[in-house]
Design a protein around this motif. Structure first.
Motif, mmCIF file in Angstrom:
data_model
loop_
_atom_site.group_PDB
_atom_site.id
_atom_site.type_symbol
_atom_site.label_atom_id
_atom_site.label_comp_id
_atom_site.label_asym_id
_atom_site.label_seq_id
_atom_site.Cartn_x
_atom_site.Cartn_y
_atom_site.Cartn_z
ATOM 1 N N TYR A 1 -17.311 9.365 -8.795
ATOM 2 C CA TYR A 1 -16.802 9.156 -7.392
ATOM 3 C C TYR A 1 -15.610 8.188 -7.881
ATOM 4 C CZ TYR A 1 -15.483 9.089 -2.335
ATOM 5 O OH TYR A 1 -15.074 8.952 -1.515
ATOM 6 N N ARG A 2 -16.164 6.913 -8.064
ATOM 7 C CA ARG A 2 -14.975 5.985 -8.104
ATOM 8 C C ARG A 2 -13.874 6.262 -8.940
ATOM 9 N NH1 ARG A 2 -19.800 2.740 -7.162
ATOM 10 N NH2 ARG A 2 -20.588 2.553 -9.770
ATOM 11 N N LEU A 3 -14.512 7.643 -10.190
ATOM 12 C CA LEU A 3 -13.411 7.829 -11.399
ATOM 13 C C LEU A 3 -12.268 8.884 -10.480
ATOM 14 C CD1 LEU A 3 -12.005 8.162 -14.098
ATOM 15 C CD2 LEU A 3 -13.978 10.050 -14.607
ATOM 16 N N ALA A 4 -12.878 9.322 -9.298
ATOM 17 C CA ALA A 4 -12.212 10.574 -8.959
ATOM 18 C C ALA A 4 -11.559 9.515 -8.434
ATOM 19 C CB ALA A 4 -13.240 11.274 -8.148
ATOM 20 N N VAL A 5 -11.743 8.480 -7.337
ATOM 21 C CA VAL A 5 -10.605 8.082 -6.579
ATOM 22 C C VAL A 5 -9.604 7.364 -7.229
ATOM 23 C CG1 VAL A 5 -10.039 5.662 -4.950
ATOM 24 C CG2 VAL A 5 -12.101 7.350 -5.205
ATOM 25 N N ASP B 1 -12.101 17.729 -10.233
ATOM 26 C CA ASP B 1 -13.094 17.603 -11.168
ATOM 27 C C ASP B 1 -13.981 16.765 -11.284
ATOM 28 O OD1 ASP B 1 -11.716 19.917 -11.712
ATOM 29 O OD2 ASP B 1 -10.506 19.081 -13.993
ATOM 30 N N ALA B 2 -13.580 15.611 -11.128
ATOM 31 C CA ALA B 2 -14.174 14.604 -11.382
ATOM 32 C C ALA B 2 -15.282 14.954 -9.821
ATOM 33 C CB ALA B 2 -13.987 13.008 -11.588
ATOM 34 N N MET B 3 -14.390 14.375 -8.940
ATOM 35 C CA MET B 3 -15.649 14.580 -7.023
ATOM 36 C C MET B 3 -16.592 16.035 -7.793
ATOM 37 S SD MET B 3 -15.624 12.691 -5.009
ATOM 38 C CE MET B 3 -14.102 11.988 -4.726
ATOM 39 N N ARG B 4 -15.794 16.916 -8.780
ATOM 40 C CA ARG B 4 -16.970 18.057 -7.647
ATOM 41 C C ARG B 4 -18.258 17.580 -8.815
ATOM 42 N NH1 ARG B 4 -12.386 21.389 -8.755
ATOM 43 N NH2 ARG B 4 -12.033 22.487 -7.283
ATOM 44 N N LYS B 5 -18.051 16.791 -9.968
ATOM 45 C CA LYS B 5 -19.449 16.114 -11.321
ATOM 46 C C LYS B 5 -20.023 15.159 -10.163
ATOM 47 C CE LYS B 5 -21.332 15.099 -14.738
ATOM 48 N NZ LYS B 5 -22.259 16.346 -14.943
ATOM 49 N N ALA B 6 -18.925 14.179 -9.080
ATOM 50 C CA ALA B 6 -19.252 13.293 -8.327
ATOM 51 C C ALA B 6 -20.957 14.479 -8.012
ATOM 52 C CB ALA B 6 -19.254 12.444 -7.874
ATOM 53 N N LEU B 7 -20.359 15.340 -6.884
ATOM 54 C CA LEU B 7 -21.266 15.706 -5.951
ATOM 55 C C LEU B 7 -22.337 16.954 -6.640
ATOM 56 C CD1 LEU B 7 -17.961 17.464 -3.789
ATOM 57 C CD2 LEU B 7 -19.987 15.608 -3.062
ATOM 58 N N THR C 1 -17.563 16.253 0.095
ATOM 59 C CA THR C 1 -16.929 14.704 -0.307
ATOM 60 C C THR C 1 -16.837 13.720 1.099
ATOM 61 O OG1 THR C 1 -15.077 16.307 -1.617
ATOM 62 C CG2 THR C 1 -14.427 13.712 -1.363
ATOM 63 N N SER C 2 -16.644 13.803 2.098
ATOM 64 C CA SER C 2 -16.138 12.658 2.861
ATOM 65 C C SER C 2 -17.525 12.337 3.274
ATOM 66 C CB SER C 2 -16.116 13.673 3.839
ATOM 67 O OG SER C 2 -15.783 12.365 4.889
ATOM 68 N N GLU C 3 -18.765 13.367 3.207
ATOM 69 C CA GLU C 3 -20.396 12.535 3.594
ATOM 70 C C GLU C 3 -20.736 12.186 2.535
ATOM 71 O OE1 GLU C 3 -22.723 12.973 6.020
ATOM 72 O OE2 GLU C 3 -20.774 13.841 7.212
ATOM 73 N N LEU C 4 -20.701 12.146 0.550
ATOM 74 C CA LEU C 4 -20.696 11.585 -0.403
ATOM 75 C C LEU C 4 -19.617 9.892 0.367
ATOM 76 C CD1 LEU C 4 -22.665 11.661 -2.514
ATOM 77 C CD2 LEU C 4 -20.091 12.183 -3.864
ATOM 78 N N GLY C 5 -18.226 10.224 0.198
ATOM 79 C CA GLY C 5 -17.633 8.875 0.637
ATOM 80 C C GLY C 5 -19.256 7.279 1.809
ATOM 81 N N LYS C 6 -19.477 8.428 2.281
ATOM 82 C CA LYS C 6 -19.558 8.028 3.361
ATOM 83 C C LYS C 6 -21.530 6.836 3.044
ATOM 84 C CE LYS C 6 -18.350 10.355 7.793
ATOM 85 N NZ LYS C 6 -18.771 11.428 8.719
ATOM 86 N N ARG C 7 -21.498 7.971 2.073
ATOM 87 C CA ARG C 7 -22.833 7.475 1.628
ATOM 88 C C ARG C 7 -22.642 6.054 0.725
ATOM 89 N NH1 ARG C 7 -26.924 11.776 -1.811
ATOM 90 N NH2 ARG C 7 -27.891 10.456 -2.979
ATOM 91 N N ALA D 1 -22.699 5.311 -18.044
ATOM 92 C CA ALA D 1 -23.716 5.777 -17.002
ATOM 93 C C ALA D 1 -23.343 7.164 -16.394
ATOM 94 C CB ALA D 1 -23.877 5.059 -15.364
ATOM 95 N N PRO D 2 -23.534 8.621 -17.432
ATOM 96 C CA PRO D 2 -22.424 9.484 -16.764
ATOM 97 C C PRO D 2 -23.485 10.458 -16.262
ATOM 98 C CG PRO D 2 -23.169 9.597 -19.240
ATOM 99 C CD PRO D 2 -23.530 7.901 -18.414
ATOM 100 N N GLU D 3 -24.516 10.428 -15.775
ATOM 101 C CA GLU D 3 -25.075 10.269 -15.559
ATOM 102 C C GLU D 3 -25.506 10.499 -13.588
ATOM 103 O OE1 GLU D 3 -26.669 13.565 -15.942
ATOM 104 O OE2 GLU D 3 -25.462 13.191 -17.559
ATOM 105 N N ASP D 4 -24.327 9.075 -13.308
ATOM 106 C CA ASP D 4 -24.539 8.553 -11.846
ATOM 107 C C ASP D 4 -23.367 8.630 -11.166
ATOM 108 O OD1 ASP D 4 -24.501 6.082 -10.073
ATOM 109 O OD2 ASP D 4 -23.875 5.138 -10.944
ATOM 110 N N TRP D 5 -23.887 10.007 -10.188
ATOM 111 C CA TRP D 5 -22.607 10.300 -9.320
ATOM 112 C C TRP D 5 -21.086 9.125 -8.846
ATOM 113 C CZ3 TRP D 5 -22.376 8.387 -4.135
ATOM 114 C CH2 TRP D 5 -23.187 8.110 -3.631
ATOM 115 N N ARG D 6 -22.373 7.968 -8.687
ATOM 116 C CA ARG D 6 -21.553 6.279 -7.539
ATOM 117 C C ARG D 6 -19.968 6.112 -8.702
ATOM 118 N NH1 ARG D 6 -26.565 6.179 -7.149
ATOM 119 N NH2 ARG D 6 -27.092 6.113 -5.237
ATOM 120 N N ALA D 7 -20.487 6.671 -10.344
ATOM 121 C CA ALA D 7 -19.417 6.373 -10.777
ATOM 122 C C ALA D 7 -18.664 7.584 -10.875
ATOM 123 C CB ALA D 7 -20.373 6.098 -12.795
#
Length: 146
Positions: free
Chosen positions: A118-122, A135-141, A64-70, A110-116
């Motif tokens: 990630y923001r939903l998880a936040v 669950d939303a973060m797992r989907k982003a990952l 999750t941290s790596e994805l946030g940095k990205r 944009a259901p296939e966008d990991w960025r969206a």
């Protein structure tokens, strides 16, 4: 103390606890009676399950941290600093709900966008729904790996 430091300290304490439990399991095995051996197996399983839980949780946090940095490097990290807060520091419920709806609309668009995702998880986290946030973060990952 940062969350990372706390998690590392707690993990170290758990490792020590698991070693002590392992020692108790060995003592029960040495007893040799069927009941003691059965208890020894049970006591030995506790650190194994515990180690798996610790590893899974730390791995999720690192990914999750790596994805946030990205996302931050791309300039897409969600900014919640402008949301009104209560004296406790939590985001005002109405503002959190409105911000959540915006993030949910992003995911629907944009259901296939990991960025969206990630923001939903936040947004779930801000709204106090940590389970759905995970669950939303797992989907982003999952989407970020593709």
């Amino acid at each position: 103390m940062s969350a990372r430091t706390v998690s590392l300290v707690l993990s170290a304490v758990l490792v020590l606890y698991f070693v002590l439990l392992g020692g108790r399991a060995v003592a029960l095995f040495r007893d040799g009676s069927p009941i003691a051996v059965a208890f020894g197996i049970g006591v030995l399983l506790l650190p194994i399950v515990g180690a798996w839980v610790v590893w899974s949780t730390l791995r999720f946090g690192m990914r999750t941290s790596e994805l946030g940095k990205r996302l931050d490097a791309e300039g897409g990290l969600p900014d919640t600093s402008g949301l009104p807060r209560l004296p406790s520091g939590r985001v005002d419920r109405k503002a959190a709900d409105e911000w959540f709806e915006e993030r949910r609309a992003e995911v629907e668009a944009a259901p296939e966008d990991w960025r969206a995702w990630y923001r939903l998880a936040v947004a779930y986290d801000i709204a106090g729904d940590r389970g759905r946030g995970r669950d939303a973060m797992r989907k982003a990952l999952e989407l970020a790996q593709d």
